[in-house]
Design an enzyme around this catalytic site. Structure first.
Site, PDB file in Angstrom:
ATOM      1  N   ASP A 179       3.222  -3.205  -4.060  1.00  0.00           N
ATOM      2  CA  ASP A 179       2.447  -2.436  -3.076  1.00  0.00           C
ATOM      3  C   ASP A 179       2.341  -0.962  -3.470  1.00  0.00           C
ATOM      4  O   ASP A 179       2.499  -0.071  -2.633  1.00  0.00           O
ATOM      5  CB  ASP A 179       3.055  -2.569  -1.688  1.00  0.00           C
ATOM      6  CG  ASP A 179       2.021  -2.275  -0.589  1.00  0.00           C
ATOM      7  OD1 ASP A 179       0.841  -2.048  -0.932  1.00  0.00           O
ATOM      8  OD2 ASP A 179       2.403  -2.261   0.590  1.00  0.00           O
ATOM      9  N   SER A 197       1.822   4.872   6.039  1.00  0.00           N
ATOM     10  CA  SER A 197       1.881   4.115   4.787  1.00  0.00           C
ATOM     11  C   SER A 197       1.489   4.982   3.604  1.00  0.00           C
ATOM     12  O   SER A 197       0.465   5.661   3.630  1.00  0.00           O
ATOM     13  CB  SER A 197       0.946   2.905   4.837  1.00  0.00           C
ATOM     14  OG  SER A 197       1.588   1.797   5.371  1.00  0.00           O
ATOM     15  N   HIS A 226      -1.877  -1.434  -0.251  1.00  0.00           N
ATOM     16  CA  HIS A 226      -2.583  -1.958   0.920  1.00  0.00           C
ATOM     17  C   HIS A 226      -3.393  -0.880   1.628  1.00  0.00           C
ATOM     18  O   HIS A 226      -4.255  -1.192   2.443  1.00  0.00           O
ATOM     19  CB  HIS A 226      -1.612  -2.639   1.895  1.00  0.00           C
ATOM     20  CG  HIS A 226      -0.755  -1.704   2.688  1.00  0.00           C
ATOM     21  ND1 HIS A 226       0.528  -1.373   2.333  1.00  0.00           N
ATOM     22  CD2 HIS A 226      -0.994  -1.023   3.837  1.00  0.00           C
ATOM     23  CE1 HIS A 226       1.043  -0.551   3.224  1.00  0.00           C
ATOM     24  NE2 HIS A 226       0.137  -0.312   4.151  1.00  0.00           N
TER      25      HIS A 226
END
Length: 459
Positions: A225, A303, A195
């Protein structure tokens, strides 16, 4: 319950025919500094929510009057004498305050005040007290950070767009999102979250020493992911991150998170494992099982960063948070390293191409806070990607330099479902598959239109 992603990889903007379009043009000419989607400057909507309690200001005035209905006669002579005495006392008090204020003020003019001399010509720096030795726990934390931090990188994405000036178009890079990643091996492969990079057409990797290198997306597993980027390793001293294991983790075990929250390179936070094998549903419609839960501070920009044990070994990749404020709430989630060590070699071997099977329109979006601050609702198309469904359907993106014709579309519905933000659009797209045709409603120059768009696959 829904979990917000820690990387901000969405963009936003404004309506051509609305009064906000002039503000858009001025914002383009004087862009605001954004750090991971957060503007250095308060949006009007945010400012309106702030409540300031001022400290200071003038003293309230004293008003004295007869109160109608309380007495039919003016005060007696004794009461009047008492009244005048109170005023005399108040006057002396005010004079005393003023006098002290004059003394304080005049002392700054060179005189010594009641506190004694204000300056000492013999003033010197104070001696430094010797520090205490670090505790064994602190030593272990610092040693783990020293081992791992050079292996953690920053990952940023963007896209090329055309700027029109004086009848000519020039390509410019539009920043899109930022996150983190880590060095997989000395061959130049970098691992991050899918993402973080999924909506960008350009990728840059910032090493721990500050060097920035252009990257190429190698492949991805959208369901997990995970994504792999490749940079040119020539002349680089790349330090791969040591791998640990996740099958033997225990609740209560100390962990470290290293990443780039809000663009702050190489930040360290510490916590414990709060839970294991957690199932989560992300705000992009992705269901993930087996996640590691931690209370180590994880914020937007973390992230793709590393979750480590106290030996400095990778045990997970920081991926999502549960938060009402889009900031750390002590409930973060990481993809376990055992799964990473299974998927990443497949991506590098070419067995998992970039096509993840997730439906997309083929656009880049502007940041939601910009749209909200301008009083607009929906998703404004920042860029139309070549060859995508949006381009074939004739959607128009924001042309930054064209002040005479600010030509862009603001998406307000998909298949009749209202779209108020980029989160709404991603959620709606998650209900469809690549190759499907959907009805997209948008506003252009004040006119609402609906066109069919064939969805593509995320790349």
């Amino acid at each position: 319950m829904r979990f917000s992603r820690t990387a901000r990889a969405r963009l936003t903007s404004i309506e051509a025919s609305s009064p906000a379009s002039s503000r858009l043009r001025s914002a383009i000419e004087s862009p605001r500094l954004l750090i991971n989607g957060i503007s250095l400057g308060e949006a009007p909507a945010q400012a309106a929510r702030r409540r300031v309690c001022p400290l200071g200001g003038s003293l309230p005035s004293l008003e004295m009057d007869y109160i109608e209905g309380m007495t039919s006669q003016p005060p007696s002579r004794d009461a009047d004498r008492l009244f005048r005495g109170q005023f005399l006392l108040l006057g002396l008090l005010v004079l005393g305050i003023a006098g002290n204020g004059w003394l304080i003020f005049s002392s700054h003019g060179g005189r010594d005040g009641p506190v004694g001399p204000l300056h000492d010509a013999g003033a010197e720096p104070r001696p430094v007290q010797a520090s205490l030795e670090a505790t064994p726990a602190e030593e272990r934390t610092m040693r783990a950070f020293d081992m791992a931090h050079r292996s953690v990188v920053g990952v940023s994405t963007g896209a090329l767009a055309a700027v029109r000036r004086n009848g000519h178009q020039f390509p410019v890079r539009i920043p899109h999102g930022t996150g983190s990643g880590f060095i997989w091996d000395a061959g130049g492969w970098i691992v991050t979250n899918w993402h973080v990079v999924q909506e960008g057409t350009l990728v840059w990797v910032t090493l721990a020493n500050g060097e920035v290198h252009e990257g190429v997306l190698v492949g991805a597993s959208g369901a997990d992911d995970l994504a792999v980027i490749k940079i040119n390793p020539s002349g680089l001293d790349l330090e791969p991150l040591a791998l640990g294991s996740s099958h033997d983790l225990r609740i209560g075990q100390s962990v470290l998170a290293i990443g780039n929250p809000f663009g702050l390179k190489g930040s360290l936070s510490k916590g414990v494992i709060s839970g294991l094998n957690r199932p989560i549903d992300t705000d992009q419609g992705l269901h993930m099982d087996g996640m590691i839960q931690t209370d180590a501070a994880i914020n937007p920009g973390n992230s793709g960063g590393a979750l480590l044990d106290l030996s400095g070994r990778l045990i997970g990749i920081n991926t999502a948070i549960h938060s009402q404020t889009n900031g750390s709430s002590g409930v973060g989630f990481a993809v376990p390293v055992d799964l990473i060590n299974e998927i990443v070699p497949l991506i590098i071997a070419g067995e998992m191409p970039v096509d993840t099977g997730r439906a997309v329109l083929g656009i880049l979006m502007l940041e939601d806070p910009v749209t909200t601050s301008l009083g607009l609702v929906g998703v404004i198309v920042n860029a139309v990607l070549p060859g995508g469904g949006a381009e074939q359907a004739g959607l128009k993106s924001l042309e930054q330099g064209d002040q005479d014709d600010p030509n862009f579309d603001r998406i307000t519905a998909l298949e009749g479902e209202a779209i108020r933000s980029s989160k709404d659009l991603l959620k709606a797209l998650g209900q469809h598959q690549p190759g499907e045709q959907v009805e997209v409603t948008f506003v252009r120059a004040g006119e609402t239109r609906t066109v069919p768009v064939t969805l593509g696959s995320a790349r």
